[in-house]
Enzyme design. Structure first.
Site, PDB file in Angstrom:
ATOM      1  N   THR A 211      95.080 -33.849 -13.211  1.00 33.06           N
ATOM      2  CA  THR A 211      96.175 -34.473 -13.945  1.00 33.06           C
ATOM      3  C   THR A 211      97.433 -34.617 -13.101  1.00 33.06           C
ATOM      4  O   THR A 211      97.668 -33.822 -12.180  1.00 33.06           O
ATOM      5  CB  THR A 211      96.510 -33.610 -15.189  1.00 33.06           C
ATOM      6  OG1 THR A 211      97.759 -34.044 -15.744  1.00 33.06           O
ATOM      7  CG2 THR A 211      96.668 -32.139 -14.844  1.00 33.06           C
TER       8      THR A 211
ATOM      9  N   TYR B   3      99.092 -25.915 -18.604  1.00 33.92           N
ATOM     10  CA  TYR B   3      98.046 -26.942 -18.496  1.00 33.92           C
ATOM     11  C   TYR B   3      97.927 -27.410 -17.040  1.00 33.92           C
ATOM     12  O   TYR B   3      96.855 -27.338 -16.429  1.00 33.92           O
ATOM     13  CB  TYR B   3      98.363 -28.113 -19.436  1.00 33.92           C
ATOM     14  CG  TYR B   3      97.518 -29.326 -19.176  1.00 33.92           C
ATOM     15  CD1 TYR B   3      96.132 -29.265 -19.258  1.00 33.92           C
ATOM     16  CD2 TYR B   3      98.108 -30.549 -18.822  1.00 33.92           C
ATOM     17  CE1 TYR B   3      95.351 -30.388 -18.999  1.00 33.92           C
ATOM     18  CE2 TYR B   3      97.339 -31.663 -18.559  1.00 33.92           C
ATOM     19  CZ  TYR B   3      95.967 -31.579 -18.647  1.00 33.92           C
ATOM     20  OH  TYR B   3      95.196 -32.683 -18.383  1.00 33.92           O
TER      21      TYR B   3
ATOM     22  N   PHE C  68     111.639 -39.146 -27.490  1.00 32.21           N
ATOM     23  CA  PHE C  68     112.083 -37.838 -27.001  1.00 32.21           C
ATOM     24  C   PHE C  68     113.022 -37.977 -25.800  1.00 32.21           C
ATOM     25  O   PHE C  68     112.609 -37.837 -24.654  1.00 32.21           O
ATOM     26  CB  PHE C  68     110.882 -36.962 -26.643  1.00 32.21           C
ATOM     27  CG  PHE C  68     109.982 -36.629 -27.803  1.00 32.21           C
ATOM     28  CD1 PHE C  68     110.497 -36.461 -29.081  1.00 32.21           C
ATOM     29  CD2 PHE C  68     108.610 -36.482 -27.627  1.00 32.21           C
ATOM     30  CE1 PHE C  68     109.677 -36.151 -30.160  1.00 32.21           C
ATOM     31  CE2 PHE C  68     107.781 -36.164 -28.692  1.00 32.21           C
ATOM     32  CZ  PHE C  68     108.310 -36.005 -29.963  1.00 32.21           C
TER      33      PHE C  68
END
Ligand code: UDP
Length: 329
Positions: A117, A141, A208
């Site tokens: 990722t 993560y 956000f």
């Protein structure tokens, strides 16, 4: 080739299974169905229910199925959840991969493609991000995915196994058939959440943070179609079968869109006004994540076919408006 897809009932895994079968490969899927869905698995793939932390399950699987390459998606992938419950990520992602590697080594399976990722980079020093740039994850993560990459490196050194790590940027979109798509519970990703507004499940979309140093103040991300990710896995498996060396590749389009731009595209695609409300920043969000995928293009021959954001959002909308509750009836 015969491929074992671990986590083949999840979002990117299920799309990769469709692409593998479409390309004429033989596919075996294993999934514990904790976050995946049985009905996301293509009916032509052979399915095993089990957990990669269970060495007996894996040994039995490798004894039954002589696979050429493993593609490993079986991991937890929610940033916010990882901050609240880090040990879940160390257990499932890191310990699970340790057990998997143990089983691969003892069963003589020596090629693996796995999901990594952009979260391995943390807050990037520059964009577009290159594979050799610093990796300083800002959440468990990304940290567990980076530790997985390192585990592969050392196991490869010791036991001769070869791997390809694919660092995805923002996966989105759905299969063109509209039969499978993105389904998380709870949902936390931008595009499915935006589409819940025209889907009648949410009155507005929250943005956000509007004070980032970007062109309109909202975060910039590199959105990549899930079927383009699926193709990259097939190319990576073929690369390993052809004798390619272990390596790490970014997968993105190299183009960034702000949150406001994504909402505008969704308004155009759905014809819905999609009200938006500005809120505070979400903890741990970098201002900009944009990939350089030149390496995947030149080494793997990857060539994304669905880079247009309207096409990506339209494919997601085709799935969401026909499956408002995802795979649940
Ligand atoms: N985002 C947002 N509202 C939402 C969900 C996400 O503004 O309801 C933003 C988020 O802050 C980030 C971008 O959209 O800048 C993409 O978020 P997502 O969770 O889809 O992917 P991530 O970049 O975290 O992997």
């Amino acid at each position: 080739m015969k491929i074992l897809v671990l986590g083949g009932a999840g979002y990117i895994g299920s799309h990769t299974v469709y692409a593998l079968l479409d390309a004429g490969h033989s596919v075996v899927v294993a999934d514990n169905l904790l976050t995946g869905f049985r009905s996301a698995v293509h009916p032509e793939a052979k399915f095993y229910l089990g957990d990669i932390r269970d060495i007996h399950f894996l040994n039995d699987l490798f004894a039954r199925e002589k696979v050429d390459v493993v593609i490993h998606f079986a991991a937890c992938s929610l940033v916010g959840e990882s901050v609240k419950d880090p040990l879940k990520y160390y257990d499932n992602n890191l310990y699970g991969t340790k057990v998997l590697l143990e089983a691969m080594v003892s069963n003589g399976v020596d090629k693996i493609v796995f999901s990594s990722t952009a979260a391995t980079y943390g807050e990037p020093k520059r964009v577009p991000i290159l594979e050799g740039d610093p990796t300083e994850p800002t959440n468990p993560y990304g940290e567990t995915k980076l530790a997985m990459e390192k585990m592969f490196k050392w196991v490869s050194n010791a036991h001769g196994l070869r791997y390809v790590s694919l660092r995805y940027f923002n996966a989105c979109g759905a299969h063109e058939s509209g039969r499978i798509g993105e389904a998380h519970n709870p949902e936390s990703h931008l595009i499915p959440l935006i589409l819940q507004v025209p889907g009648g499940k949410r009155p507005f979309i929250s943005i956000f943070g509007g004070d980032y140093p970007t062109k309109d103040g909202t975060c910039v991300r590199d959105y990549i179609h899930v079927m383009d990710l699926a193709q990259a896995h097939i190319l990576a498996a073929q690369y390993l079968l052809n004798g390619g060396a272990s390596d790490i590749f970014n997968l993105g389009n190299g183009v960034g869109f702000t949150v406001k731009e994504v909402i505008d595209v969704a308004r155009a695609v759905t014809g819905h006004p999609i009200p938006a409300r500005m809120e505070d920043r979400r903890a741990g969000d970098p201002a900009q994540l944009i990939a350089s995928s030149d390496k995947a293009r030149s080494v793997l021959g990857w060539n994304p076919q669905h880079a247009d954001l309207e096409e990506i959002v339209a494919s997601a909308w085709k799935w969401h408006h026909t499956h408002p509750n995802g795979y649940e009836e």
